[in-house]
Motif scaffolding. Structure first.
Motif, PDB file in Angstrom:
ATOM      1  N   LEU A 126       0.844  -1.199   0.000  1.00  0.00           N
ATOM      2  CA  LEU A 126       0.000   0.000   0.000  1.00  0.00           C
ATOM      3  C   LEU A 126       0.874   1.242   0.000  1.00  0.00           C
ATOM      4  O   LEU A 126       1.719   1.419   0.874  1.00  0.00           O
ATOM      5  N   TRP A 127       0.687   2.079  -1.002  1.00  0.00           N
ATOM      6  CA  TRP A 127       1.448   3.330  -1.097  1.00  0.00           C
ATOM      7  C   TRP A 127       0.472   4.496  -0.983  1.00  0.00           C
ATOM      8  O   TRP A 127      -0.519   4.543  -1.709  1.00  0.00           O
ATOM      9  N   VAL A 128       0.768   5.411  -0.061  1.00  0.00           N
ATOM     10  CA  VAL A 128      -0.116   6.570   0.114  1.00  0.00           C
ATOM     11  C   VAL A 128       0.720   7.841   0.166  1.00  0.00           C
ATOM     12  O   VAL A 128       1.926   7.788   0.326  1.00  0.00           O
ATOM     13  N   ASN A 129       0.000   8.971   0.069  1.00  0.00           N
ATOM     14  CA  ASN A 129       0.677  10.258   0.244  1.00  0.00           C
ATOM     15  C   ASN A 129       0.425  10.779   1.648  1.00  0.00           C
ATOM     16  O   ASN A 129      -0.157  10.083   2.493  1.00  0.00           O
ATOM     17  N   LYS A 130       0.829  12.007   1.912  1.00  0.00           N
ATOM     18  CA  LYS A 130       0.709  12.605   3.249  1.00  0.00           C
ATOM     19  C   LYS A 130      -0.734  12.665   3.752  1.00  0.00           C
ATOM     20  O   LYS A 130      -0.986  12.653   4.951  1.00  0.00           O
ATOM     21  N   ASN A 131      -1.681  12.732   2.815  1.00  0.00           N
ATOM     22  CA  ASN A 131      -3.090  12.778   3.212  1.00  0.00           C
ATOM     23  C   ASN A 131      -3.660  11.390   3.480  1.00  0.00           C
ATOM     24  O   ASN A 131      -4.823  11.238   3.799  1.00  0.00           O
ATOM     25  N   GLY A 132      -2.815  10.393   3.296  1.00  0.00           N
ATOM     26  CA  GLY A 132      -3.289   9.028   3.498  1.00  0.00           C
ATOM     27  C   GLY A 132      -3.894   8.415   2.242  1.00  0.00           C
ATOM     28  O   GLY A 132      -4.365   7.282   2.262  1.00  0.00           O
ATOM     29  N   HIS A 133      -3.867   9.138   1.125  1.00  0.00           N
ATOM     30  CA  HIS A 133      -4.518   8.668  -0.107  1.00  0.00           C
ATOM     31  C   HIS A 133      -3.557   7.931  -1.026  1.00  0.00           C
ATOM     32  O   HIS A 133      -2.396   8.336  -1.182  1.00  0.00           O
ATOM     33  N   ARG A 134      -4.059   6.877  -1.651  1.00  0.00           N
ATOM     34  CA  ARG A 134      -3.267   6.219  -2.689  1.00  0.00           C
ATOM     35  C   ARG A 134      -3.128   7.172  -3.872  1.00  0.00           C
ATOM     36  O   ARG A 134      -3.999   8.008  -4.106  1.00  0.00           O
ATOM     37  N   PHE A 135      -2.045   7.019  -4.647  1.00  0.00           N
ATOM     38  CA  PHE A 135      -1.846   7.971  -5.737  1.00  0.00           C
ATOM     39  C   PHE A 135      -1.379   7.326  -7.033  1.00  0.00           C
ATOM     40  O   PHE A 135      -1.172   8.004  -8.034  1.00  0.00           O
ATOM     41  N   MET A 136      -1.192   5.998  -7.035  1.00  0.00           N
ATOM     42  CA  MET A 136      -0.805   5.322  -8.275  1.00  0.00           C
ATOM     43  C   MET A 136      -1.067   3.834  -8.093  1.00  0.00           C
ATOM     44  O   MET A 136      -1.152   3.359  -6.955  1.00  0.00           O
ATOM     45  N   PRO A 137      -1.229   3.115  -9.204  1.00  0.00           N
ATOM     46  CA  PRO A 137      -1.314   1.667  -9.062  1.00  0.00           C
ATOM     47  C   PRO A 137       0.055   1.143  -8.630  1.00  0.00           C
ATOM     48  O   PRO A 137       1.044   1.369  -9.324  1.00  0.00           O
ATOM     49  N   GLU A 138       0.127   0.508  -7.480  1.00  0.00           N
ATOM     50  CA  GLU A 138       1.422   0.152  -6.898  1.00  0.00           C
ATOM     51  C   GLU A 138       2.162  -0.880  -7.733  1.00  0.00           C
ATOM     52  O   GLU A 138       3.368  -1.075  -7.546  1.00  0.00           O
ATOM     53  N   ASP A 139       1.466  -1.538  -8.657  1.00  0.00           N
ATOM     54  CA  ASP A 139       2.190  -2.507  -9.496  1.00  0.00           C
ATOM     55  C   ASP A 139       3.142  -1.811 -10.476  1.00  0.00           C
ATOM     56  O   ASP A 139       3.932  -2.453 -11.156  1.00  0.00           O
ATOM     57  N   GLN A 140       3.091  -0.466 -10.537  1.00  0.00           N
ATOM     58  CA  GLN A 140       3.957   0.283 -11.450  1.00  0.00           C
ATOM     59  C   GLN A 140       5.247   0.779 -10.786  1.00  0.00           C
ATOM     60  O   GLN A 140       6.059   1.445 -11.427  1.00  0.00           O
ATOM     61  N   ILE A 141       5.426   0.455  -9.513  1.00  0.00           N
ATOM     62  CA  ILE A 141       6.559   1.067  -8.811  1.00  0.00           C
ATOM     63  C   ILE A 141       7.924   0.593  -9.310  1.00  0.00           C
ATOM     64  O   ILE A 141       8.943   1.179  -8.978  1.00  0.00           O
ATOM     65  N   ALA A 142       7.947  -0.474 -10.120  1.00  0.00           N
ATOM     66  CA  ALA A 142       9.245  -0.928 -10.629  1.00  0.00           C
ATOM     67  C   ALA A 142       9.804   0.045 -11.667  1.00  0.00           C
ATOM     68  O   ALA A 142      10.999   0.053 -11.938  1.00  0.00           O
ATOM     69  N   ASN A 143       8.923   0.855 -12.273  1.00  0.00           N
ATOM     70  CA  ASN A 143       9.435   1.938 -13.115  1.00  0.00           C
ATOM     71  C   ASN A 143       9.781   3.090 -12.173  1.00  0.00           C
ATOM     72  O   ASN A 143       8.937   3.898 -11.791  1.00  0.00           O
ATOM     73  N   THR A 144      11.034   3.114 -11.786  1.00  0.00           N
ATOM     74  CA  THR A 144      11.425   4.048 -10.726  1.00  0.00           C
ATOM     75  C   THR A 144      11.337   5.504 -11.181  1.00  0.00           C
ATOM     76  O   THR A 144      11.096   6.390 -10.372  1.00  0.00           O
ATOM     77  N   THR A 145      11.496   5.742 -12.485  1.00  0.00           N
ATOM     78  CA  THR A 145      11.378   7.116 -12.983  1.00  0.00           C
ATOM     79  C   THR A 145       9.948   7.613 -12.828  1.00  0.00           C
ATOM     80  O   THR A 145       9.701   8.692 -12.292  1.00  0.00           O
TER      81      THR A 145
END
Lengths: 493, 696
Positions: A279-298
């Motif tokens: 689970l990836w969230v921002n400061k507000n606690g909200h998700r902001f991207m499909p986490e399956d994309q995190i391997a594209n580090t750019t």
């Protein structure tokens, strides 16, 4: 003042500078390269390998990608905002460059890619098999620093061609006369100035990744606050400044984005352990991207930049941790230790005890949010929604791959802040497709060339992570192009 | 003796190791724990080789050559051991070099570039050890340590300080002090040998010590690089420590002909940069120089370099420190030099600006005598002709070095009243024993050393109350701390951060109106900005006002040279003025600076003039044989806490009523003791740099 005269001067003997030096010397020019470190190779000693398209290796491996296809992909990716002719020349040369390196004795593991996209997004986001990973001299598997062996071979080649590499002798400025670059002033390690004159000067200093002031001036980031990039020591942007001072046009400069933990070298296990599609969230606690994309580090670096405070938070629970420990990670990183989770507990306990600030552990989500500095209500709501979707087996918000839909429900919970990172900077000096430096109104400055990261203006707003090995690929090929052109110009005198 | 390495015959000295023999004859064998200046221990095994007739692979650093020995570096057996050795080293070294300032200067990096090491070897669990930047000057970043032990050997064997050793901790073997005490507590002498020999970025200079824009030598020995004349400070401080004052002063004299003057009045910027500041207070460099200078019996004179006569003539206008220095070196280069001085005596500001209680005449005369002894001719009490006229008279070159002898006044209301003086007139008249008349209360305007010179001179001339007022606050003032303190002791009343609005009075000075300054700074155009504090105006009643707000050259407007700001002589990088054959140096070019800067300008102008006259411009000389210093500095418990010695001062009551020299010279023992506080930063530069593979 000591005086030197030669055909071609190369400013810095990193990957680009070595490529330029060898290419120029092979074309018959006398070359002097100035390097401020005591070793050649600069940042490339840390790296794995360059891009090549159409190499003999790829042919043997039956990789079907052609230079033309890569060119079209690249131009589509950058929306044709960059110099198409330069991109074209680069990709069409890149295959032969791999063979050029092999002739020097560089061996490669084969052509690989930086990452594979999840199945559903593969059609447009997959990594290409362009990455030629160097075989290290002593044998062993691919991984960081293997490219040091390529640097060794190139250094040997340069010395065989009588390229004079002056170590610990940084260039201070370019000598301009009548609008032409005619040499440089360098300083040896005893502080003595050297006046070197040549018919061509090639700048190849590797960008400004290690210059916080320049990062602040030239990009949207602030080092140590909103970006924690690889500050590869020595990448101070001198070449860019020298060129600007000599009248070169300016281009937009960017950071070659990814993401990482602050001081990740000392927390490398955690840096790797949290690179998972949990689970990836921002400061507000909200998700902001499909986490399956995190391997594209750019792309993930871009996404984090777009969040409040330019930070994100990665969260998993005890159950997930147990699974990672037992079955290994969901996404395998090619830079982190493969047995990360065997060492997770030790590093985690130590870092918690030392008060390593980006991490937090708590028995409830509420407490976790408080400790980590995430909006409590926002995170509670988000975890509830996320867990509900996990129960349904479907991410109706971002359509994340379903096997990654694993709930966050069993304490203790683990959280780690993710910051924007970068490999370094790119861009700065305006060049044409011959790597000749141009003024702001596109007039060539005779005798002056710029290559590699200092002049890498071909990525547009984001690094082309999908065409893997691109940083080194551009360094090598722009270096070669400059070396050949400079030698030809010298001989035309 | 001959041995064979990989089929190549090489000549080796009896008793050397195979590794040393190979390296000396240009054959590279990988190595890391070995260092040319340290005893080999055979720890890292990177230098493993096969020797014919010996079953096991041996470390070449520990194997002594024997006649006809056949050594194989490139053998599968040796390769295997070397590879294993490298893997062991890397097993605990961080996998990432990013953020490591040693990158690009790292021996380990060069070694892995040479050996090529698969990344799985880096993937071991890295032992993170918190960086320790709690020590002054030296930071420990032991996550990067490969436990080669070079630092320990350097500290123990090379230096004899013996504070570092391998320590057993629960996380394994680590380099450190016994019981983990701080370096200072352990008795570290902060010589930096450990930093110099560390092959990785584990022991490094604290952040900010190594500066990017200067050479390594200048970063390592900041005192010498700060000194305008580049005096080899650690070298002469070492002689003072050993009580060898004659050699110490010869070292100083290799760069400057005024050791005593400088020992009394130098602005000693070297001390600002002294690394000992990080441990408390700097070495008392300036005062040590004076301590050595009083024992100068001229032993250096026998080594003075003199050239044959050239038949060329040089005129020097103005016999201050710049002009006399230039004259001294030009005479030694074989030219005939005449110094033309307007005043009765030469010495410039040293004689007519600096008060006698800081620099007495005898001392100055004494040093000038040494200069005249070389054959410099003097014309005093005479106004010099213009440079052009001098050239026409037959001088081949002219140096303008007439300083800044005209005090400036601010455009302040009342500055024309009776009782208003400028610094230069006031000080010069005091020096000539014909002081300007002063009343009981005096105010000096200005915040530099000259303001203090004026104020303290006024006290000595009988003033009861002496004030100093300046715009700067105490931290911004350019006067040195010592001046401010000594002035305070003598009773100078300081109104720092005050603006002077006007001088009050009808025909004669009656007082000065002051107002407090809130903020005083320079804007981006370098214009001063003064923000005053409302309702703080006050008038202080005084009988005299002395302006000490700067001074400028006198008489340059009629010299026929191109000027800057209508007063200062314009020169190029070679100190040439707009007229061929005419050079200029010192305050007349730069504006009022320090004695040491003037001396350096004198040297530089001598070089340039000599070149102009057909010489080689080389005025360097070696007045004492350059010995290689003892690097075994030995232990000294409590070294880091040794306090800076202070010279004895004359009692403030006595001194404010006389012009006797305020400061006593260090006694011999005090000087030796103070000199022993020196970190001897320069010793580091004598440590051999190991040659990397790409340098073979």
């Amino acid at each position: 003042m000591k005086k030197i005269e030669t055909d071609v001067i190369v400013v810095a003997a990193g990957l680009s500078g070595l490529a330029a030096s060898i290419a120029a010397a092979e074309s018959g020019a006398e070359v002097v390269a100035f390097e401020k470190a005591n070793t050649t190779g600069g940042a490339a000693n840390m790296a794995m390998g360059p891009l090549g398209i159409g190499s003999s290796i790829q042919k043997n491996q039956m990789v079907p990608l052609t230079p033309g296809e890569a060119f079209r992909k690249h131009m589509f990716y950058t929306h044709y905002t960059v110099d198409a002719r330069l991109v074209r020349d680069y990709y069409f040369k890149s295959g032969s460059t791999i063979d050029w390196l092999m002739d020097m004795g560089v061996e490669f593991f084969g052509a690989s890619r930086a990452f594979g996209a999840p199945e559903a997004t593969r059609a447009y986001s997959d990594g290409e098999f362009t990455w030629h990973i160097v075989k290290p001299e002593g044998g062993g598997a691919p991984g960081p620093r293997v490219a040091a062996t390529m640097i060794k071979r190139m250094s040997e080649k340069a010395s065989e061609l009588d390229v004079e590499i002056m170590l610990e002798t940084p260039v201070k400025r370019i000598i301009m006369e009548d609008g032409k670059a005619v040499g440089v002033i360098a300083k040896d390690k005893n502080g003595n100035e050297i006046e070197a004159r040549a018919k061509a000067v090639i700048i190849a200093t590797g960008g400004f990744g290690d210059n916080p002031e320049m990062i602040k001036e030239e990009t949207v980031y602030e080092f140590g606050k909103t970006i924690f990039n690889f500050a590869i020591p020595g990448m101070k942007g001198e070449g860019i400044k020298m060129a600007w001072e000599a009248g070169a046009g300016r281009t937009e400069t960017k950071m070659e984005l990814m993401y990482q933990l602050p001081d990740n070298m000392n927390h490398f296990i955690l840096d790797g352990a949290f690179r998972q599609p949990c689970l990836w969230v921002n400061k507000n606690g909200h998700r902001f991207m499909p986490e399956d994309q995190i391997a594209n580090t750019t792309h993930t670096g871009n996404a984090i930049t777009a969040q409040p405070g330019m930070v994100a938070y990665t969260i998993f629970d005890s159950k997930l941790l147990r699974k990672y420990k037992k079955k290994g990670p969901d996404i395998i990183s090619h830079v982190h230790p493969h047995d990360l989770y065997d060492h997770f507990d030790a590093q985690w306990e130590k870092d918690l005890a030392d008060g390593y600030e980006p991490i937090a552990q708590a028995d409830t989500i509420e407490e976790l949010a408080e400790k980590a500095g995430i909006d409590v209500a926002g995170l509670l709501e988000q975890v509830q929604e996320y867990n509900d979707m996990c129960a349904e087996g479907y991410d109706e918000i971002f359509e994340k791959e379903r096997q990654y839909m694993q709930p966050i429900e069993k304490g203790p919970f683990y959280c780690c802040r993710q910051n924007v990172g970068a490999y370094g900077s790119y861009g700065g000096i305006l060049i044409n497709h011959k790597t000749e430096v141009m003024t702001q109104d596109s007039k060539v400055i005779p005798g002056l060339y710029a290559v590699g990261t200092d002049a890498c203006n071909i990525y547009g707003d984001s690094y082309t992570f999908t065409l893997s090995g691109n940083t080194m690929g551009f360094c090598l090929n722009s270096g070669r192009i400059a070396g050949e052109n400079a030698a030809a110009a010298v001989q035309g005198f | 003796m001959k041995i064979i390495i990989d089929g190549k015959e090489i000549v080796a000295e009896v008793g050397t190791s195979v590794l040393r023999a190979a390296i000396d004859s240009g054959v590279f064998i990988p190595h890391l724990c070995d260092h040319p200046d340290l005893e080999a221990v055979g720890g890292c095994r990177l230098c493993s080789v096969e020797v014919e007739g010996i079953e096991e692979v041996v470390p070449s650093c520990k194997t002594i050559v024997q006649e006809g020995m056949v050594v194989k570096v490139n053998s599968p057996k040796a390769d295997k051991i070397r590879k294993m050795a490298m893997e062991l080293i890397l097993a605990s070294h961080p996998a990432e070099c990013t953020g490591c300032p040693k990158y690009g200067k790292c021996e380990l990096q060069s070694m892995y570039q040479y050996m090529g090491v698969g990344p799985e070897r880096w993937r071991m669990k890295s032992r993170t050890i918190a960086n320790d930047d709690s020590n002054p000057l030296i930071q420990h970043l032991f996550t990067r340590c490969v436990r080669c032990g070079r630092c320990i050997r350097a500290c123990r064997d090379l230096r004899g300080v013996k504070v570092l050793d391998f320590q057993r901790t629960k996380d394994g073997l680590r380099v450190g002090t016994d019981n983990g005490v701080s370096l200072k507590e352990a008795g570290c002498k902060f010589c930096g040998a450990c930093i110099e020999v560390c092959p990785t970025g584990s022991i490094m200079d604290a952040i900010g010590i190594i500066k990017e824009d200067v050479s390594y030598r200048d970063s390592v020995v900041p005192c010498t690089s700060a000194c305008p004349a580049s005096i080899d400070i650690p070298r002469y401080i070492r002689y003072i420590k050993d009580g060898d004052f004659a050699k110490a002063i010869a070292v100083v004299r290799e760069k400057v002909p005024f050791p005593k003057v400088l020992g009394s009045v130098c602005s000693h910027v070297c001390e600002d940069d002294c690394k000992r500041n990080e441990l408390g207070n700097p070495i008392s460099i300036c005062k040590l120089k004076r301590a050595a200078a009083v024992h100068d019996h001229g032993a250096w004179k026998k080594n003075v370099k003199r050239s044959n006569p050239t038949g060329k003539k040089v005129a020097v206008i103005g016999g201050g420190p710049a002009g006399l220095t230039a004259a001294y070196y030009l005479v030694k280069k074989g030219h005939v030099v005449t110094v033309i001085e307007e005043n009765e005596k030469v010495g410039g500001q040293c004689r007519y600006g600096i008060p006698a209680y800081r620099l007495p005449d005898e001392l100055l005369d004494n040093e000038i005598a040494d200069i005249l002894e070389e054959g410099v001719q003097l014309i005093t009490g005479a106004k010099a002709d213009t440079p052009k006229a001098l050239l026409e008279k037959g001088y081949d070159a002219v140096l303008v070095s007439c300083g800044t002898h005209q005090g400036t006044m601010l455009p302040l209301k009342g500055n024309d009243l009776e009782g208003v003086y400028v610094n230069t007139d006031f000080l010069k008249n005091a020096r000539l024993s014909a002081p300007l008349a002063i009343g009981e209360n005096v105010m000096v305007l200005g915040g530099g050393n000259v303001a203090y010179d004026c104020a303290r001179t006024a006290l000595r001339l009988g003033a009861k109350k002496v004030y100093i007022a300046c715009l700067e606050n105490t931290d911004q003032m350019t006067a040195t701390k010592d001046e401010i303190e000594e002035g305070q002791e003598e009773g100078v009343i300081l109104h720092s951060a005050h603006s002077f609005l006007r001088i009050v009075g009808d025909t004669k000075v009656e007082g000065v109106e002051l107002q407090k300054v809130d903020k005083f700074y320079f804007d981006e155009n370098r214009r001063p900005v003064i923000e005053l504090s409302e309702g703080t105006k006050e008038i202080i009643l005084v009988d005299n006002v002395i302006f000490a707000v700067g001074q400028k050259p006198a008489g340059t407007d009629t010299m026929g040279l191109e000027l800057i700001n209508n007063a200062y002589v314009k020169t190029n990088d070679n100190m040439e003025t707009s007229m061929e054959g005419v050079f200029a140096a010192g305050d007349v070019v730069t504006g009022t600076k320090s004695v040491i800067i003037a001396i350096e300008a004198g040297r530089k102008s001598a070089e340039e003039i000599d070149k102009y006259l057909g010489g080689n411009g080389d005025i360097s000389e070696q007045l004492v044989y350059k010995e290689s210093p003892n690097s075994y500095i030995g232990p000294c418990p409590g070294f880091g806490d040794l306090e800076r010695s202070k010279p004895k001062l004359l009692n403030s009551n006595i001194r404010k009523s006389s012009f006797e020299v305020v400061e006593k010279t260090f006694e011999v023992d005090t000087a030796k003791c103070e000199a022993s506080r020196c970190l001897q930063c320069d010793l580091r530069l004598n440590i051999t740099k190991p040659k990397l593979w790409n340098e073979y």
